[in-house]
Design a protein around this motif. Structure first.
Motif, PDB file in Angstrom:
ATOM      1  N   ARG A 241      38.425  46.260  32.982  1.00  0.00           N
ATOM      2  CA  ARG A 241      38.554  44.686  33.330  1.00  0.00           C
ATOM      3  C   ARG A 241      38.460  43.885  32.164  1.00  0.00           C
ATOM      4  O   ARG A 241      39.452  43.222  31.841  1.00  0.00           O
ATOM      5  CB  ARG A 241      37.747  44.461  34.332  1.00  0.00           C
ATOM      6  N   PHE A 242      37.708  44.001  31.505  1.00  0.00           N
ATOM      7  CA  PHE A 242      37.269  43.123  30.349  1.00  0.00           C
ATOM      8  C   PHE A 242      38.484  43.275  29.159  1.00  0.00           C
ATOM      9  O   PHE A 242      38.905  42.529  28.559  1.00  0.00           O
ATOM     10  CB  PHE A 242      35.810  43.443  29.643  1.00  0.00           C
ATOM     11  N   ILE A 243      38.489  44.800  29.138  1.00  0.00           N
ATOM     12  CA  ILE A 243      39.470  45.208  27.875  1.00  0.00           C
ATOM     13  C   ILE A 243      40.971  44.570  28.422  1.00  0.00           C
ATOM     14  O   ILE A 243      41.701  43.817  27.607  1.00  0.00           O
ATOM     15  CB  ILE A 243      39.702  46.710  27.796  1.00  0.00           C
ATOM     16  N   ALA A 244      41.473  44.451  29.427  1.00  0.00           N
ATOM     17  CA  ALA A 244      42.495  44.205  30.080  1.00  0.00           C
ATOM     18  C   ALA A 244      42.732  42.490  29.622  1.00  0.00           C
ATOM     19  O   ALA A 244      43.879  41.938  29.305  1.00  0.00           O
ATOM     20  CB  ALA A 244      42.777  44.358  31.546  1.00  0.00           C
ATOM     21  N   ILE A 245      41.336  41.839  30.083  1.00  0.00           N
ATOM     22  CA  ILE A 245      41.618  40.306  29.946  1.00  0.00           C
ATOM     23  C   ILE A 245      41.804  40.109  28.196  1.00  0.00           C
ATOM     24  O   ILE A 245      42.470  39.245  28.050  1.00  0.00           O
ATOM     25  CB  ILE A 245      40.178  39.834  30.296  1.00  0.00           C
ATOM     26  N   ILE A 246      40.951  41.085  27.546  1.00  0.00           N
ATOM     27  CA  ILE A 246      41.195  40.432  26.160  1.00  0.00           C
ATOM     28  C   ILE A 246      42.549  40.751  25.658  1.00  0.00           C
ATOM     29  O   ILE A 246      43.156  40.020  24.761  1.00  0.00           O
ATOM     30  CB  ILE A 246      40.016  41.354  25.254  1.00  0.00           C
TER      31      ILE A 246
ATOM     32  N   TYR B  91      36.601  38.919  37.162  1.00  0.00           N
ATOM     33  CA  TYR B  91      35.737  39.069  36.042  1.00  0.00           C
ATOM     34  C   TYR B  91      34.842  38.006  36.190  1.00  0.00           C
ATOM     35  O   TYR B  91      35.132  36.902  36.462  1.00  0.00           O
ATOM     36  CB  TYR B  91      36.417  39.189  34.623  1.00  0.00           C
ATOM     37  N   ALA B  92      33.271  38.583  36.077  1.00  0.00           N
ATOM     38  CA  ALA B  92      32.328  37.501  36.138  1.00  0.00           C
ATOM     39  C   ALA B  92      32.121  36.635  35.211  1.00  0.00           C
ATOM     40  O   ALA B  92      31.188  36.304  34.705  1.00  0.00           O
ATOM     41  CB  ALA B  92      31.179  38.295  36.412  1.00  0.00           C
ATOM     42  N   GLU B  93      33.290  35.794  34.535  1.00  0.00           N
ATOM     43  CA  GLU B  93      33.098  34.769  33.803  1.00  0.00           C
ATOM     44  C   GLU B  93      32.506  33.374  34.472  1.00  0.00           C
ATOM     45  O   GLU B  93      32.409  33.299  35.745  1.00  0.00           O
ATOM     46  CB  GLU B  93      34.138  34.597  32.687  1.00  0.00           C
ATOM     47  N   MET B  94      32.604  32.212  33.571  1.00  0.00           N
ATOM     48  CA  MET B  94      31.895  31.075  34.295  1.00  0.00           C
ATOM     49  C   MET B  94      32.825  30.728  35.570  1.00  0.00           C
ATOM     50  O   MET B  94      32.065  30.450  36.648  1.00  0.00           O
ATOM     51  CB  MET B  94      32.392  30.012  33.248  1.00  0.00           C
ATOM     52  N   PHE B  95      33.753  30.785  35.727  1.00  0.00           N
ATOM     53  CA  PHE B  95      34.891  30.022  36.624  1.00  0.00           C
ATOM     54  C   PHE B  95      34.561  31.173  37.958  1.00  0.00           C
ATOM     55  O   PHE B  95      34.557  30.414  39.000  1.00  0.00           O
ATOM     56  CB  PHE B  95      36.043  29.769  36.467  1.00  0.00           C
ATOM     57  N   THR B  96      34.715  32.218  37.638  1.00  0.00           N
ATOM     58  CA  THR B  96      34.600  33.136  38.865  1.00  0.00           C
ATOM     59  C   THR B  96      33.169  33.295  39.522  1.00  0.00           C
ATOM     60  O   THR B  96      32.989  32.696  40.768  1.00  0.00           O
ATOM     61  CB  THR B  96      34.603  34.773  38.294  1.00  0.00           C
ATOM     62  N   ILE B  97      31.941  32.935  38.601  1.00  0.00           N
ATOM     63  CA  ILE B  97      30.768  32.831  38.995  1.00  0.00           C
ATOM     64  C   ILE B  97      30.700  31.360  39.862  1.00  0.00           C
ATOM     65  O   ILE B  97      30.204  31.543  41.013  1.00  0.00           O
ATOM     66  CB  ILE B  97      29.718  33.035  38.028  1.00  0.00           C
ATOM     67  N   ALA B  98      31.004  30.445  39.351  1.00  0.00           N
ATOM     68  CA  ALA B  98      30.864  29.124  39.937  1.00  0.00           C
ATOM     69  C   ALA B  98      31.627  29.056  41.350  1.00  0.00           C
ATOM     70  O   ALA B  98      31.065  28.645  42.049  1.00  0.00           O
ATOM     71  CB  ALA B  98      31.796  28.157  38.956  1.00  0.00           C
ATOM     72  N   LYS B  99      32.748  29.778  41.510  1.00  0.00           N
ATOM     73  CA  LYS B  99      33.422  29.851  42.971  1.00  0.00           C
ATOM     74  C   LYS B  99      32.754  30.627  43.814  1.00  0.00           C
ATOM     75  O   LYS B  99      32.446  30.406  44.890  1.00  0.00           O
ATOM     76  CB  LYS B  99      34.942  30.474  42.622  1.00  0.00           C
TER      77      LYS B  99
ATOM     78  N   SER C 176      49.500  55.976  36.729  1.00  0.00           N
ATOM     79  CA  SER C 176      48.496  56.762  37.763  1.00  0.00           C
ATOM     80  C   SER C 176      47.153  57.063  36.923  1.00  0.00           C
ATOM     81  O   SER C 176      46.324  57.686  37.109  1.00  0.00           O
ATOM     82  CB  SER C 176      48.951  57.884  38.299  1.00  0.00           C
ATOM     83  N   MET C 177      46.873  55.829  35.782  1.00  0.00           N
ATOM     84  CA  MET C 177      45.751  56.174  35.069  1.00  0.00           C
ATOM     85  C   MET C 177      44.284  55.563  35.824  1.00  0.00           C
ATOM     86  O   MET C 177      44.485  54.446  36.610  1.00  0.00           O
ATOM     87  CB  MET C 177      45.771  55.381  33.867  1.00  0.00           C
ATOM     88  N   ASN C 178      43.333  56.086  35.714  1.00  0.00           N
ATOM     89  CA  ASN C 178      42.102  55.758  36.213  1.00  0.00           C
ATOM     90  C   ASN C 178      41.617  54.416  35.528  1.00  0.00           C
ATOM     91  O   ASN C 178      41.311  54.623  34.331  1.00  0.00           O
ATOM     92  CB  ASN C 178      41.076  57.009  36.265  1.00  0.00           C
ATOM     93  N   ILE C 179      41.425  53.483  36.171  1.00  0.00           N
ATOM     94  CA  ILE C 179      40.739  52.331  35.637  1.00  0.00           C
ATOM     95  C   ILE C 179      39.429  52.140  35.825  1.00  0.00           C
ATOM     96  O   ILE C 179      39.070  51.669  37.020  1.00  0.00           O
ATOM     97  CB  ILE C 179      41.628  50.890  35.975  1.00  0.00           C
ATOM     98  N   GLY C 180      38.455  52.324  34.782  1.00  0.00           N
ATOM     99  CA  GLY C 180      37.156  52.235  34.943  1.00  0.00           C
ATOM    100  C   GLY C 180      36.670  50.658  34.950  1.00  0.00           C
ATOM    101  O   GLY C 180      37.691  49.718  34.680  1.00  0.00           O
ATOM    102  N   GLY C 181      35.529  50.402  35.263  1.00  0.00           N
ATOM    103  CA  GLY C 181      35.164  48.960  35.220  1.00  0.00           C
ATOM    104  C   GLY C 181      35.186  48.412  34.100  1.00  0.00           C
ATOM    105  O   GLY C 181      35.105  47.170  33.866  1.00  0.00           O
TER     106      GLY C 181
ATOM    107  N   LEU D 277      47.055  40.398  35.194  1.00  0.00           N
ATOM    108  CA  LEU D 277      47.276  41.271  36.461  1.00  0.00           C
ATOM    109  C   LEU D 277      47.991  42.460  36.007  1.00  0.00           C
ATOM    110  O   LEU D 277      47.736  43.781  36.523  1.00  0.00           O
ATOM    111  CB  LEU D 277      48.098  40.516  37.839  1.00  0.00           C
ATOM    112  N   VAL D 278      49.131  42.327  35.191  1.00  0.00           N
ATOM    113  CA  VAL D 278      50.010  43.384  34.697  1.00  0.00           C
ATOM    114  C   VAL D 278      49.108  44.140  33.868  1.00  0.00           C
ATOM    115  O   VAL D 278      49.302  45.607  34.083  1.00  0.00           O
ATOM    116  CB  VAL D 278      51.194  42.958  34.404  1.00  0.00           C
ATOM    117  N   TRP D 279      48.396  43.780  33.091  1.00  0.00           N
ATOM    118  CA  TRP D 279      47.602  44.380  31.961  1.00  0.00           C
ATOM    119  C   TRP D 279      46.516  45.167  32.820  1.00  0.00           C
ATOM    120  O   TRP D 279      46.351  46.216  32.322  1.00  0.00           O
ATOM    121  CB  TRP D 279      46.810  43.547  31.098  1.00  0.00           C
ATOM    122  N   TYR D 280      45.938  44.456  33.918  1.00  0.00           N
ATOM    123  CA  TYR D 280      44.980  45.330  34.590  1.00  0.00           C
ATOM    124  C   TYR D 280      45.518  46.384  35.528  1.00  0.00           C
ATOM    125  O   TYR D 280      44.982  47.511  35.391  1.00  0.00           O
ATOM    126  CB  TYR D 280      44.154  44.305  35.349  1.00  0.00           C
ATOM    127  N   PHE D 281      46.395  46.009  36.174  1.00  0.00           N
ATOM    128  CA  PHE D 281      47.032  46.934  37.341  1.00  0.00           C
ATOM    129  C   PHE D 281      47.954  48.019  36.782  1.00  0.00           C
ATOM    130  O   PHE D 281      48.134  49.163  37.309  1.00  0.00           O
ATOM    131  CB  PHE D 281      47.360  46.545  38.430  1.00  0.00           C
TER     132      PHE D 281
END
Ligand SMILES: Nc1ncnc2c1ncn2[C@@H]1O[C@H](COP(=O)(O)OP(=O)(O)O)[C@@H](O)[C@H]1O
Ligand SMILES: [Mg+2]
Lengths: 251, 238
Positions: free
Chosen positions: B108-113, B189-197, B100-105, B89-93
């Motif tokens: 999300r993936f970059i923050a996760i990696i 992020y639409a990986e396995m678990f998110t989609i399953a949910k 105050s940086m604009n975070i593009g779609g 969450l910290v990496w993403y937000f």
């Protein structure tokens, strides 16, 4: 010119002086044995000579070229290409072999000459095979260190050191880690090296061996050279500590 | 869902609604398959980045320089002492709230990696360190006497032996990573678990969870087999 010259070497560990002003010389092809009670500083002296330890005072030269020295209390050592060249003069055989376990016997012997001395692989291979033959280990080329007995491992370690063609080879109690019945084969190999005219400095507790093979013997006690001379001079000397030391070894 | 079922059968609108709602098993698998690929993407990218990064971090952890050593030690303790989900969450937000940086779609993936790699590098660093410190001094000394330089000593003599020693500990981490990829749901992020949910919620079905469980289990089963093969490959010496 002396092959090795150590002048007024001192070495302390946390305030405890282990080497106290030792000087010695080794000529080309000479065999020097170092004997003395445990803790007298024999290993430390060897480790200083091969620059595994720094020194607190004195100077170490190979073939007249300074390798390590202390000036105004500051330790200096040769650097770069010069260091490479100085280091190529000597090799060390450890008490516990220190073979590389992930290399086969042949790799253990060939890797350094090929990778570090940049010698042609074919030539090194022929030499390695010849060395193994001399060590009586021709059938162990592809074995890994864990498959060897202590005596075989130590002979591989000797071959590994010899493959770099050193002018002087140091041995730190090469048979102390071996079962008694295996010391003979290692001592026999070391004896055979005398014919190669490589100088040797041997720390050992094998008194008969030292007496028979050495040109000169040093008896160390509490960090100093207590006695030095030909084997006969040292072993016949009426020297209290020496007699005491020999007496303790006998029982 | 409940409303759609309450509607009388037979009306055309309701039929259409039901066909949309009750997605076929194959459509579900298709969607979960896409999530699966994303999970695997996270997994492999994280390993690819964190394994070498961990080695660099372990050097910092063992550095002679005290400042570097202390900083790295602090970084490792934060990584190990706080929840990975929170770190994500910290990496993403963080970039948005802090700068105050604009975070593009895509971010999300970059923050996760970044989050996963930086976290796992800390764990791997400690594993590397324990392996490196367990190596007997005699190996370094023999290498020095045989003319190996510092880099050659490490990469030719020390590291291969370290890898063999730390393999079981690394396997543990890798298996944990497979399961940890599911933490990406925190960033939706639409990986396995998110989609399953999501599918489970929209279909009031338990099946997606079951499929997800099978996926993680089989994935880890394969990981275990691969690591066992590597271990076997390194068992030619002791
Ligand atoms: N790295 C070291 N740190 C501290 N003390 C040491 C170290 N190496 C050797 N010593 C001490 O130096 C003394 C001489 O040791 P050593 O040279 O190994 O003797 P020897 O080989 O004759 O048995 C011993 O008292 C030993 O404890
Ligand atoms: Mg000793």
């Amino acid at each position: 010119m002396n092959l090795l010259e150590m002048k007024h070497i001192r070495k302390s560990f946390d305030g405890l002086e282990v080497i106290r002003d030792i000087s010695l010389e080794v000529k080309k092809g000479e065999i020097l044995s170092v004997i003395g009670p445990s803790g007298s500083g024999k290993s430390t002296l060897l480790r200083c000579a091969v620059m595994l330890e720094t020194i607190d005072a004195g100077e170490i030269s190979y073939l007249g070229e300074r390798a390590a020295w202390v000036q105004d209390g500051v330790y200096h050592t040769v650097k770069g290409e010069k260091a490479r060249q100085v280091r190529s003069n000597f090799g060390l055989v450890f008490q516990n072999f220190n073979l590389f376990p992930h290399f086969s016997v042949l790799q253990n012997i060939m890797d350094a000459p090929v990778k570090n001395q940049k010698r042609p692989k074919g030539e090194v291979y022929e030499e390695a095979k010849e060395l193994l033959r001399k060590m009586g280990l021709s059938d162990k080329e592809d074995a890994y260190p864990y498959q060897l007995s202590g005596g075989q491992a130590q002979r591989v370690a000797i071959a590994r050191a010899l493959a770099l063609n050193p002018k002087i080879l140091f041995f730190d109690e090469p048979t102390s880690a071996l079962d008694p019945e295996l010391t003979g084969e290692v001592l026999r190999v070391i004896r055979s090296l005398a014919d190669l005219h490589i100088a040797m400095v041997i720390v050992t507790h094998e008194m008969n061996f030292a007496r028979e093979i050495s040109d000169e013997i040093i008896f160390m006690d509490k960090g100093v050279v207590a006695l030095q001379g030909t084997p006969d001079e040292v072993f016949e000397a009426e020297h209290g500590r020496m007699r005491e030391f020999l007496g303790k070894l006998k029982h | 869902m409940a409303e759609s079922r309450a509607e009388p059968k037979g009306t055309g609108a309701a039929l259409l609604h039901r066909m949309e709602d009750n997605m076929s098993f194959s459509v579900m698998l298709q969607q979960m398959g896409a999530g699966m690929l994303k999970s695997m993407n996270i997994f492999f990218l994280t390993l690819l980045l964190s394994l070498p990064l961990g080695l660099v971090v372990s050097f910092g952890r063992m550095a002679k320089n005290r400042v570097i050593r202390t900083l790295v030690k602090f970084y490792i303790s934060v990584m190990r002492g706080t929840p990975l989900m929170l770190q994500l969450l910290v990496w993403y937000f963080g970039p948005y709230y802090l700068f105050s940086m604009n975070i593009g779609g895509n971010y999300r993936f970059i923050a996760i990696i970044i989050g996963f790699s930086v976290n796992y590098a800390a764990y791997f660093a400690e594993i590397y360190r324990s392996g490196i410190e367990s190596m007997p001094a005699g190996q370094y000394e023999a290498a020095k006497l045989l003319g190996y330089g510092k880099a050659a000593t490490f990469f030719r003599i020390i590291l291969p032996q370290v890898i063999k020693r730390i393999l079981p500990a690394v396997t543990n981490e890798v298996i944990t990573l497979v399961k940890d990829t599911s933490l990406s749901f925190a960033l939706a992020y639409a990986e396995m678990f998110t989609i399953a949910k999501q599918i489970a919620a929209s279909q009031t079905s338990f099946v997606p969870f079951f499929v997800a469980a099978v996926f993680y289990y089989v994935f880890n089963f394969i990981v275990a087999i691969v690591m066992e093969m590597v271990e076997k490959k390194l068992s030619y010496y002791r």
